[in-house]
Design a protein around this motif. Structure first.
Motif, PDB file in Angstrom:
ATOM      1  N   GLU A 460      28.236  50.610  65.246  1.00 17.75           N
ATOM      2  CA  GLU A 460      27.001  50.468  64.463  1.00 17.75           C
ATOM      3  C   GLU A 460      27.163  49.489  63.309  1.00 17.75           C
ATOM      4  O   GLU A 460      26.166  49.040  62.724  1.00 17.75           O
ATOM      5  CB  GLU A 460      26.540  51.821  63.929  1.00 17.75           C
ATOM      6  N   LYS A 461      28.409  49.150  62.961  1.00 16.18           N
ATOM      7  CA  LYS A 461      28.639  48.175  61.891  1.00 16.18           C
ATOM      8  C   LYS A 461      28.725  46.740  62.413  1.00 16.18           C
ATOM      9  O   LYS A 461      28.847  45.814  61.612  1.00 16.18           O
ATOM     10  CB  LYS A 461      29.935  48.506  61.151  1.00 16.18           C
ATOM     11  N   VAL A 462      28.650  46.584  63.729  1.00 13.21           N
ATOM     12  CA  VAL A 462      28.818  45.248  64.298  1.00 13.21           C
ATOM     13  C   VAL A 462      27.571  44.402  64.089  1.00 13.21           C
ATOM     14  O   VAL A 462      27.652  43.216  63.728  1.00 13.21           O
ATOM     15  CB  VAL A 462      29.176  45.352  65.788  1.00 13.21           C
ATOM     16  N   LEU A 463      26.385  44.977  64.321  1.00  9.76           N
ATOM     17  CA  LEU A 463      25.147  44.216  64.171  1.00  9.76           C
ATOM     18  C   LEU A 463      24.949  43.705  62.748  1.00  9.76           C
ATOM     19  O   LEU A 463      24.596  42.531  62.565  1.00  9.76           O
ATOM     20  CB  LEU A 463      23.963  45.069  64.613  1.00  9.76           C
ATOM     21  N   PRO A 464      25.154  44.515  61.692  1.00  6.86           N
ATOM     22  CA  PRO A 464      25.079  43.930  60.342  1.00  6.86           C
ATOM     23  C   PRO A 464      26.090  42.817  60.114  1.00  6.86           C
ATOM     24  O   PRO A 464      25.784  41.833  59.429  1.00  6.86           O
ATOM     25  CB  PRO A 464      25.338  45.131  59.430  1.00  6.86           C
ATOM     26  N   MET A 465      27.284  42.976  60.676  1.00  4.49           N
ATOM     27  CA  MET A 465      28.287  41.921  60.517  1.00  4.49           C
ATOM     28  C   MET A 465      27.831  40.636  61.211  1.00  4.49           C
ATOM     29  O   MET A 465      27.980  39.530  60.674  1.00  4.49           O
ATOM     30  CB  MET A 465      29.617  42.393  61.092  1.00  4.49           C
ATOM     31  N   LEU A 466      27.271  40.757  62.414  1.00  3.69           N
ATOM     32  CA  LEU A 466      26.772  39.572  63.116  1.00  3.69           C
ATOM     33  C   LEU A 466      25.619  38.927  62.355  1.00  3.69           C
ATOM     34  O   LEU A 466      25.498  37.701  62.314  1.00  3.69           O
ATOM     35  CB  LEU A 466      26.339  39.944  64.532  1.00  3.69           C
ATOM     36  N   GLY A 467      24.774  39.756  61.745  1.00  3.32           N
ATOM     37  CA  GLY A 467      23.716  39.192  60.923  1.00  3.32           C
ATOM     38  C   GLY A 467      24.257  38.438  59.726  1.00  3.32           C
ATOM     39  O   GLY A 467      23.763  37.356  59.378  1.00  3.32           O
ATOM     40  N   GLY A 468      25.284  38.980  59.072  1.00  2.00           N
ATOM     41  CA  GLY A 468      25.908  38.257  57.969  1.00  2.00           C
ATOM     42  C   GLY A 468      26.590  36.985  58.413  1.00  2.00           C
ATOM     43  O   GLY A 468      26.596  35.983  57.696  1.00  2.00           O
ATOM     44  N   LEU A 469      27.168  36.997  59.612  1.00  2.00           N
ATOM     45  CA  LEU A 469      27.788  35.788  60.151  1.00  2.00           C
ATOM     46  C   LEU A 469      26.743  34.717  60.438  1.00  2.00           C
ATOM     47  O   LEU A 469      26.981  33.516  60.239  1.00  2.00           O
ATOM     48  CB  LEU A 469      28.571  36.137  61.416  1.00  2.00           C
ATOM     49  N   MET A 470      25.558  35.144  60.917  1.00  2.00           N
ATOM     50  CA  MET A 470      24.465  34.185  61.110  1.00  2.00           C
ATOM     51  C   MET A 470      24.020  33.605  59.764  1.00  2.00           C
ATOM     52  O   MET A 470      23.721  32.408  59.668  1.00  2.00           O
ATOM     53  CB  MET A 470      23.309  34.882  61.800  1.00  2.00           C
ATOM     54  N   LYS A 471      23.973  34.428  58.743  1.00  2.00           N
ATOM     55  CA  LYS A 471      23.610  33.921  57.420  1.00  2.00           C
ATOM     56  C   LYS A 471      24.623  32.883  56.938  1.00  2.00           C
ATOM     57  O   LYS A 471      24.243  31.842  56.379  1.00  2.00           O
ATOM     58  CB  LYS A 471      23.529  35.084  56.441  1.00  2.00           C
ATOM     59  N   GLU A 472      25.921  33.150  57.152  1.00  2.00           N
ATOM     60  CA  GLU A 472      26.949  32.185  56.788  1.00  2.00           C
ATOM     61  C   GLU A 472      26.827  30.907  57.602  1.00  2.00           C
ATOM     62  O   GLU A 472      27.063  29.802  57.091  1.00  2.00           O
ATOM     63  CB  GLU A 472      28.327  32.821  56.986  1.00  2.00           C
ATOM     64  N   LEU A 504      36.118  34.993  65.008  1.00  2.00           N
ATOM     65  CA  LEU A 504      35.644  36.329  65.355  1.00  2.00           C
ATOM     66  C   LEU A 504      36.342  36.774  66.640  1.00  2.00           C
ATOM     67  O   LEU A 504      36.231  36.100  67.666  1.00  2.00           O
ATOM     68  CB  LEU A 504      34.129  36.326  65.547  1.00  2.00           C
ATOM     69  N   VAL A 505      37.059  37.886  66.578  1.00  3.00           N
ATOM     70  CA  VAL A 505      37.782  38.433  67.731  1.00  3.00           C
ATOM     71  C   VAL A 505      37.154  39.778  68.081  1.00  3.00           C
ATOM     72  O   VAL A 505      37.126  40.684  67.232  1.00  3.00           O
ATOM     73  CB  VAL A 505      39.287  38.597  67.422  1.00  3.00           C
ATOM     74  N   VAL A 506      36.647  39.902  69.302  1.00  6.04           N
ATOM     75  CA  VAL A 506      36.056  41.146  69.804  1.00  6.04           C
ATOM     76  C   VAL A 506      36.922  41.622  70.956  1.00  6.04           C
ATOM     77  O   VAL A 506      37.052  40.921  71.975  1.00  6.04           O
ATOM     78  CB  VAL A 506      34.604  40.937  70.256  1.00  6.04           C
ATOM     79  N   PHE A 518      20.769  43.391  73.951  1.00  6.67           N
ATOM     80  CA  PHE A 518      20.006  42.182  73.675  1.00  6.67           C
ATOM     81  C   PHE A 518      20.389  41.567  72.334  1.00  6.67           C
ATOM     82  O   PHE A 518      20.595  40.363  72.219  1.00  6.67           O
ATOM     83  CB  PHE A 518      18.506  42.502  73.708  1.00  6.67           C
ATOM     84  N   GLU A 519      20.483  42.404  71.280  1.00  8.20           N
ATOM     85  CA  GLU A 519      20.783  41.866  69.956  1.00  8.20           C
ATOM     86  C   GLU A 519      22.183  41.267  69.907  1.00  8.20           C
ATOM     87  O   GLU A 519      22.384  40.203  69.321  1.00  8.20           O
ATOM     88  CB  GLU A 519      20.645  42.981  68.905  1.00  8.20           C
ATOM     89  N   VAL A 520      23.163  41.943  70.528  1.00 11.63           N
ATOM     90  CA  VAL A 520      24.531  41.420  70.528  1.00 11.63           C
ATOM     91  C   VAL A 520      24.609  40.121  71.315  1.00 11.63           C
ATOM     92  O   VAL A 520      25.216  39.132  70.867  1.00 11.63           O
ATOM     93  CB  VAL A 520      25.500  42.479  71.100  1.00 11.63           C
ATOM     94  N   GLU A 521      23.994  40.112  72.480  1.00 19.71           N
ATOM     95  CA  GLU A 521      24.033  38.892  73.291  1.00 19.71           C
ATOM     96  C   GLU A 521      23.343  37.736  72.589  1.00 19.71           C
ATOM     97  O   GLU A 521      23.822  36.595  72.591  1.00 19.71           O
ATOM     98  CB  GLU A 521      23.377  39.151  74.642  1.00 19.71           C
ATOM     99  N   GLN A 522      22.211  38.009  71.977  1.00 16.03           N
ATOM    100  CA  GLN A 522      21.482  36.954  71.278  1.00 16.03           C
ATOM    101  C   GLN A 522      22.302  36.366  70.135  1.00 16.03           C
ATOM    102  O   GLN A 522      22.371  35.143  69.966  1.00 16.03           O
ATOM    103  CB  GLN A 522      20.166  37.515  70.745  1.00 16.03           C
ATOM    104  N   SER A 523      22.938  37.234  69.347  1.00 13.65           N
ATOM    105  CA  SER A 523      23.734  36.745  68.217  1.00 13.65           C
ATOM    106  C   SER A 523      24.958  35.972  68.694  1.00 13.65           C
ATOM    107  O   SER A 523      25.282  34.902  68.153  1.00 13.65           O
ATOM    108  CB  SER A 523      24.161  37.922  67.337  1.00 13.65           C
TER     109      SER A 523
END
Length: 706
Positions: A460-472, A504-506, A518-523
């Motif tokens: 559940e913490k991954v989507l906020p992190m991806l959003g912050g990475l998009m902001k960066e 980023l290592v997943v 969808f959100e993970v794939e899109q980001s």
């Protein structure tokens, strides 16, 4: 000849020359033991003139050098003399040896060295001249360095004595208070400029211990010096392995089996290239010729027959794969036809003496150091079928997708890649973000200064992190736009504050896809599309290579892929768009596909112990380097207002407009029209229900618009 040998024997075993009378004593006094090398040299010279006169003509320098060597022997003999006897006056070289060498021993030593140098100049003039030049430069540099050190020491002594005298004068002024009344004010300004505390009291010279005088002020100053820069770890922290060799008899036997097996089925080949790797042996098979005899117009005579030869078809070699497996007694056999860049068919057979590939053997190779020297991010993959190290630059890939079944070596490969990045990159140049839903694979890297935040283990913490990475990502594009550059390399050359690379290592992509596909794939797709220019790179791993996890959009934007052993050919096609991964041996055996290689390259992956990771992580933890640039990865609140984002209020407005112009509304219609996923479409349907634009309690496919 016999008389000469008899005389030499008598000289050696009976140096008393009284048996020759007065003439013998005079001869012995004249030459001493120098007669032995002189007579030997004379015999060799006469024999050469008599039997091999051409040798004397073509080797003039050699004979001259031998004569100089004879003179040096006589000189050396003159340096020593017996206590009693005839030779006690002139030495063992006699009068002639003393005449050549000289009376003082230093003169004899100098003459002998001169003779030896003459021999070297005669035999190898160029080599001797170069060595003499280098020796002269060395002596000159030693003299100059000695003069420089003496000058520095003298200067230091003078400055120390001057400081001591000035400090004594200063202490006298403080003690007596004599002089300018503004002296204490100037002293207070000097103290505050140096950085001493206001509460510090200047003590008198007689009440302060000398040791405290030497240490206290200096310690206060040096505590404010900035800490040392980041240091890279040494290769000694990694384990060193051993390479096992395969006997040539075994390789020759396997080559004959391959040729004979194919020849029994009418396929003529020859094994001309054998490369031994850590896990497999690649036999280079060259197709032979098929000779056909066509009869001439006259059928009576056989000599009128003409030869017509054609190459063996590659397909005929591929069709005999099962026969070769039976003959070589192995089921894990792979044929590569043809080998890229070579005119042969590659037959890969398991190595009977496999060995592990350790990370140290690759990081010490020139290819790894070359990539690091030119400013790249080297990652180690392992060794190829020929035993050559395989190192790639992450900046040129620029992303990597790793997939394979459980136990195939995927996690070990990821650990080796991360460790290789840590071996060549400081935290002020590269930062990392790690996601590990399994909680055991990447958590040992916690505590690294490279990490922007601890390893993320909650999905559940991954989507906020991806959003912050998009902001960066958008922030970096804005900075590059202001500087007028195209990528991060150009920005770092112009800007004062350097931007570090982000990695980023997943570890398990399937778990993220199950939570919010969808959100993970899109980001991830957007980061893969736009991240290269901004220095953001991805390494995605999964153990379920299905079309639901490794989607077409991800594969289209991630060209570099690593496939470990999988269970079926379908999974291999999902990863590599072709077969081959289902025939791998496991335990680190992999296929690497990149944009530069038309076909997958077989590699034996790198193996690492947990202790090696602990030593590398401990090395970075123990350092106290300069402060690092802080990168905020908190999700932006106004990310929906970005023109590249398709979520938030903008989607809801589009859904409202679509509801106003449609009689019926369904999630599938929203998916098609708004290009969103099913979960997002259901959320929009629920939002419209709350606004009473569509009725509640009906089927999702029968929502009639009010």
């Amino acid at each position: 000849m016999a008389i000469t040998l008899f005389v030499l024997a008598r000289i050696l075993f009976n140096p008393d020359m009284s048996w020759l009378g007065e003439i013998g004593e005079e001869l012995w006094l004249f030459g001493g033991y120098g007669w032995i090398p002189f007579i030997s040299w004379s015999i060799a010279l006469l024999a050469t003139i008599r039997f091999w006169p051409s040798m004397l003509k073509h080797n003039t320098k050699t004979w001259m050098a031998s004569f100089v060597f004879l003179v040096s022997i006589l000189t050396a003999l003159s340096m020593f003399s017996p206590d009693v006897g005839t030779l006690s006056i002139y030495g063992y070289g006699g009068w002639f040896g003393q005449f050549i060498g000289g009376d003082p021993i230093l003169l004899s030593l100098g003459n002998m060295i001169t003779c030896m140098m003459a021999i070297l100049l005669l035999l190898a003039p160029q080599w001797t001249a170069s060595k003499l030049r280098g020796f002269s430069l060395f002596i000159l540099s030693v003299i100059l360095s000695g003069v420089r050190k003496t000058f520095i020491r003298t200067k230091a002594l003078i400055s120390t004595s001057m400081k001591r005298s000035s400090s004594e004068t200063l202490s006298d002024n403080i003690e007596t208070g004599i002089g300018n009344p503004s002296f204490r004010g100037r002293l207070k300004g000097v103290v505050s400029a140096i950085g001493f505390s206001k509460k510090m009291v200047v003590k008198q010279a007689d009440s302060v211990d000398m040791a405290q005088q030497k240490t206290s002020p200096e310690e206060g100053i040096f505590k404010k010096v900035k800490p040392s820069k980041w240091r890279l770890p040494d290769a000694e922290l990694l384990s060193e392995g051993q390479i096992k060799s395969v006997p040539q008899e075994t390789l020759g036997k396997m080559s004959r089996i391959i040729e004979e097996t194919l020849a029994d089925h009418g396929v003529q080949v020859s094994v001309e290239d054998v490369r031994v790797g850590p896990r497999v042996i690649r036999f280079g098979i060259v197709p032979g010729w098929i000779r056909r005899y066509t009869e001439a117009s006259s059928t009576k005579l056989k000599e009128h027959q003409a030869n017509d030869a054609s190459r063996v078809k590659v397909q005929s070699i591929l069709s005999r794969e099962q026969d070769l497996s039976l003959a070589l007694k192995t089921a894990d056999l792979r044929i590569e036809a043809p080998v890229p860049g070579e005119g042969l068919v590659g037959l890969e057979v398991p190595n009977p003496s496999p060995y592990r590939v350790y990370l140290r053997s690759i990081t010490e190779h020139s290819s790894f150091k070359r990539i690091a020297a030119r400013g790249g991010v080297p990652i180690t993959l392992g060794k190829g079928t020929g035993g050559e190290p395989v190192t790639e630059d992450l900046l040129s890939l620029p992303h990597l997708l790793i997939a394979g079944a459980t136990g195939s070596g995927k996690s070990v490969c990821v650990n080796a890649i991360i460790t290789s990045v840590l071996m060549a990159n400081r935290p002020d140049r590269l930062r990392m973000i790690m996601v590990d839903p399994k909680r055991v694979e990447l958590t040992p890297f916690n505590g690294l200064p490279h990490l922007l935040k601890p390893v993320i283990v909650d999905t559940e913490k991954v989507l906020p992190m991806l959003g912050g990475l998009m902001k960066e990502l958008f922030r970096r594009y804005k900075l590059m736009e202001e500087q007028g550059v195209r990528n991060i390399e150009g920005y770092n050359k112009k800007a004062k504050e350097q931007i570090p690379y982000l990695l980023l290592v997943v570890d398990e992509l399937a778990d993220l896809m199950m939570s919010a596909r969808f959100e993970v794939e899109q980001s991830l797709v957007r980061l893969a599309q736009l991240g290269r220019a901004t220095g953001i790179h991805l390494i995605l791993c999964t153990q379920r290579p299905s079309v639901n996890v490794v989607t077409g959009l991800l594969k289209a934007n991630i060209a570099a892929r690593v496939a470990f052993a999988v269970s079926s050919q379908v999974d291999s096609r999902v990863i590599l768009d072709g077969a081959g991964a289902e025939k791998l041996l496991g335990k680190g055996d992999l296929l690497f596909l990149s944009a530069q290689s038309p076909k997958p390259q077989r590699i034996q992956g790198t193996f690492m112990f947990d202790e090696e990771i602990e030593r590398i992580v401990g090395f970075w933890r123990d350092q106290e380097g300069p402060p690092l640039v802080d990168i905020d990865l908190d999700e932006a609140q106004d990310l929906a207002q970005n023109p590249w984002d398709t979520g938030g209020d903008e989607l809801l407005e589009k859904a409202r407009a679509l509801a106003e112009h449609s009689d019926r509304l369904s999630p599938s219609l929203l998916q098609r029209r708004l290009q969103i996923g099913y979960s997002k479409a259901v959320d929009l349907m629920e939002a419209l229900e709350e606004e009473d634009m569509i009725p509640e309690g009906m089927s999702v496919d029968q929502k009639q618009v009010f």
